[in-house]
Design a protein around this motif. Structure first.
Motif, PDB file in Angstrom:
ATOM      1  N   THR A   1       9.897 103.205  29.136  1.00  0.00           N
ATOM      2  CA  THR A   1       8.500 102.747  28.966  1.00  0.00           C
ATOM      3  C   THR A   1       8.365 101.534  28.051  1.00  0.00           C
ATOM      4  O   THR A   1       7.256 101.046  27.854  1.00  0.00           O
ATOM      5  CB  THR A   1       7.552 103.844  28.445  1.00  0.00           C
ATOM      6  OG1 THR A   1       7.769 104.087  27.058  1.00  0.00           O
ATOM      7  CG2 THR A   1       7.679 105.135  29.238  1.00  0.00           C
ATOM      8  N   LEU A   2       9.458 101.027  27.475  1.00  0.00           N
ATOM      9  CA  LEU A   2       9.345  99.927  26.512  1.00  0.00           C
ATOM     10  C   LEU A   2       9.405  98.545  27.167  1.00  0.00           C
ATOM     11  O   LEU A   2       9.220  97.530  26.494  1.00  0.00           O
ATOM     12  CB  LEU A   2      10.425 100.045  25.436  1.00  0.00           C
ATOM     13  CG  LEU A   2      10.347 101.305  24.565  1.00  0.00           C
ATOM     14  CD1 LEU A   2      11.412 101.264  23.475  1.00  0.00           C
ATOM     15  CD2 LEU A   2       8.959 101.460  23.950  1.00  0.00           C
ATOM     16  N   GLY A   3       9.694  98.474  28.456  1.00  0.00           N
ATOM     17  CA  GLY A   3       9.610  97.212  29.177  1.00  0.00           C
ATOM     18  C   GLY A   3      10.658  96.186  28.806  1.00  0.00           C
ATOM     19  O   GLY A   3      10.392  94.984  28.858  1.00  0.00           O
ATOM     20  N   ILE A   4      11.854  96.631  28.450  1.00  0.00           N
ATOM     21  CA  ILE A   4      12.905  95.695  28.038  1.00  0.00           C
ATOM     22  C   ILE A   4      14.271  96.297  28.333  1.00  0.00           C
ATOM     23  O   ILE A   4      14.442  97.528  28.341  1.00  0.00           O
ATOM     24  CB  ILE A   4      12.781  95.356  26.533  1.00  0.00           C
ATOM     25  CG1 ILE A   4      13.737  94.253  26.138  1.00  0.00           C
ATOM     26  CG2 ILE A   4      13.000  96.593  25.676  1.00  0.00           C
ATOM     27  CD1 ILE A   4      13.552  93.762  24.704  1.00  0.00           C
ATOM     28  N   SER A   5      15.240  95.435  28.594  1.00  0.00           N
ATOM     29  CA  SER A   5      16.637  95.845  28.720  1.00  0.00           C
ATOM     30  C   SER A   5      17.503  94.634  28.389  1.00  0.00           C
ATOM     31  O   SER A   5      16.988  93.547  28.092  1.00  0.00           O
ATOM     32  CB  SER A   5      16.947  96.372  30.125  1.00  0.00           C
ATOM     33  OG  SER A   5      16.671  95.385  31.106  1.00  0.00           O
ATOM     34  N   ALA A   6      18.812  94.814  28.422  1.00  0.00           N
ATOM     35  CA  ALA A   6      19.719  93.729  28.051  1.00  0.00           C
ATOM     36  C   ALA A   6      20.995  93.831  28.864  1.00  0.00           C
ATOM     37  O   ALA A   6      21.211  94.803  29.610  1.00  0.00           O
ATOM     38  CB  ALA A   6      20.030  93.779  26.549  1.00  0.00           C
ATOM     39  N   ALA A   7      21.843  92.832  28.742  1.00  0.00           N
ATOM     40  CA  ALA A   7      23.139  92.857  29.416  1.00  0.00           C
ATOM     41  C   ALA A   7      24.119  91.979  28.671  1.00  0.00           C
ATOM     42  O   ALA A   7      23.746  90.920  28.137  1.00  0.00           O
ATOM     43  CB  ALA A   7      23.006  92.387  30.862  1.00  0.00           C
TER      44      ALA A   7
END
Length: 220
Positions: free
Chosen positions: A89-95
């Motif tokens: 639900t936080l609307g963010i991710s990374a790679a």
């Protein structure tokens, strides 16, 4: 370690000042858990009781390089809600993206996210193509410490043009940005798209299309 910290601080700051593509949460957090009946749902995941949340729900390590011994010479280590349940639900991710010399992250799109890329090591040629009818290529060579943005949904790529390994981190404005690699989707679909149709669409000989389909389906 300082380079890793700098990259994540930059990504966090960028995300905090941008409007997330995913719907804004109505609670502090919603640590994802598996629903016992494995129900199908459209958005998000079921939540753990917030009183039971722990540090591990918000943590994942990508300090180890990914394996770039593959046909494209790169490895994408996704840090999404499947790796950090607290992202739900936080609307963010990374790679984390590792590149062998002359390795590439082939043309692809993220249907649900804008991407911001930070180069930590090496030299990358990056770019994206605008939508029809112009199909303008916007491209730049990036060095250590440079940052570049790929708008949501547009075809984009990264290519290590150096003789040494390269490393970059990406932040994405969705907990589940999705990825569509163009060649894999077109020539590696299951079942295959009619080769006569693809030959006309790409103005190629049908034998070339069949060879490409055989190659990409074999790689899958």
């Amino acid at each position: 370690m300082k380079s890793f910290l700098l990259a994540f601080v930059l990504l966090a700051l960028a995300s905090s000042f941008a409007s997330a593509f995913d719907p804004s949460p109505l609670q502090d957090f919603c640590v994802a858990i598996d629903e016992p009946k494995n129900a199908v749902f459209v958005n998000g995941k079921f939540c753990k009781d917030p009183k039971l949340a722990k540090a591990g729900d918000f943590y994942f390590s990508v300090k180890m390089p990914g394996d770039t011994n593959n046909p494209v010479g790169s490895n994408v280590s996704a840090v999404n809600v499947d790796k950090i349940p607290g992202l739900n639900t936080l609307g963010i991710s990374a790679a984390r993206i590792d590149f062998a010399p002359y390795g590439q992250n082939p043309p692809h799109t993220h249907p649900r996210a804008t991407e911001i890329l930070v180069v930590l090591e090496g030299t990358l040629l990056v770019g994206f193509v605008t939508s029809n009818p112009n199909n303008t290529l916007i491209s730049k060579v990036l060095n250590k410490g440079d940052v570049f943005v790929f708008p949501i949904g547009l075809v984009h790529f990264q290519f290590n043009i150096g003789k040494t390994n390269a490393l970059a981190f990406a932040g994405l404005s969705s907990q589940n940005p999705g990825v569509i690699t163009i060649a894999d989707a077109v020539f590696g679909s299951n079942p295959p798209i009619n080769p006569d149709f693809l030959a006309k669409a790409f103005m190629l000989d049908v034998k070339v299309v069949k060879d490409l389909q055989a190659k990409f389906q074999m790689d899958d």
